[in-house]
Scaffold this motif. Sequence first.
Motif: not given
Length: 279
Positions: A166-177
């Motif tokens: 819940l405390r996560f800040k920022g941006h992440a990107d994931i790729s899904i197969g």
Amino acid sequence: MGTRPTDLPVGEPAGDHDDAPRGSARSSSGRRRAGRRVVVIGAVAATAIAAVGVIALTGRLGSSPDPVRLAAAIQIKRETTYYEARIVDPHAAVKLFKAAFAKYGLHIGVTLLPASPHLVGTVVFQTEDERAQQSESEGAGIKMIHDPACHTASGAECPIGLRIPLRFKGHADISIGRNAEPGEPYATTSPKDGAHGLEGMTVAEAEVALARKYLRVGMYNVYWPQWGTSLPRTRIPSRWKVTGDGADPYSPGTVLLPIKAQGPMPPDVADQARRNWSR
């Protein structure tokens, strides 16, 4: 991880192929590039990643899909200290993944990469911006949810979802197969989808053995000491032998065949090697 050791386009150096790590997801590794931490979870071809690009999840869709449609793509639920996101349909429209994460105020981008069958529906690639890296250093980083029934080449369990504090800040990107289209090269592969038992066969013998399995060679990679490159079949003597245990998956119905050169480098290949070594 990173580019598959056997997915070497012309002009790429190669160590001794027999000693190189092979297959889908070796132990996770990270590298920094332009302020982002990149974690390749599956064996993802770098060219495929570059071609796909990144889809950001900032902002909202003009018209939000209904909750049932969102849950059919990815199920997200809030726990005491984190959100748990599990992939349901790796072929759902990217906008549904986008809307599902945005619904919870999470800045998680999603792309879909063609994967060999054992990696369809798994998370194969992740990047984080600097703010997300800071969250991780503060103990609020994204963790993977793993499937104990699925294992990568390194023996690790396959990631099938995310736990996002819940405390996560920022941006992440994931790729899904996702499933590859006919003729579409895989961007990420599992050795379980390859063809084994070819070691020591000549190229001609391996082609016959593969045909019996209704497979053909989609790419030939040839290895000299400290250098490997892809060559057309017309430039490969049939008597040269397969190196390693077998062939990696390349696209639906095709494999990538690794070959140990049993002759000198052709002049053009030697020129490529010299140019690389002189960089």
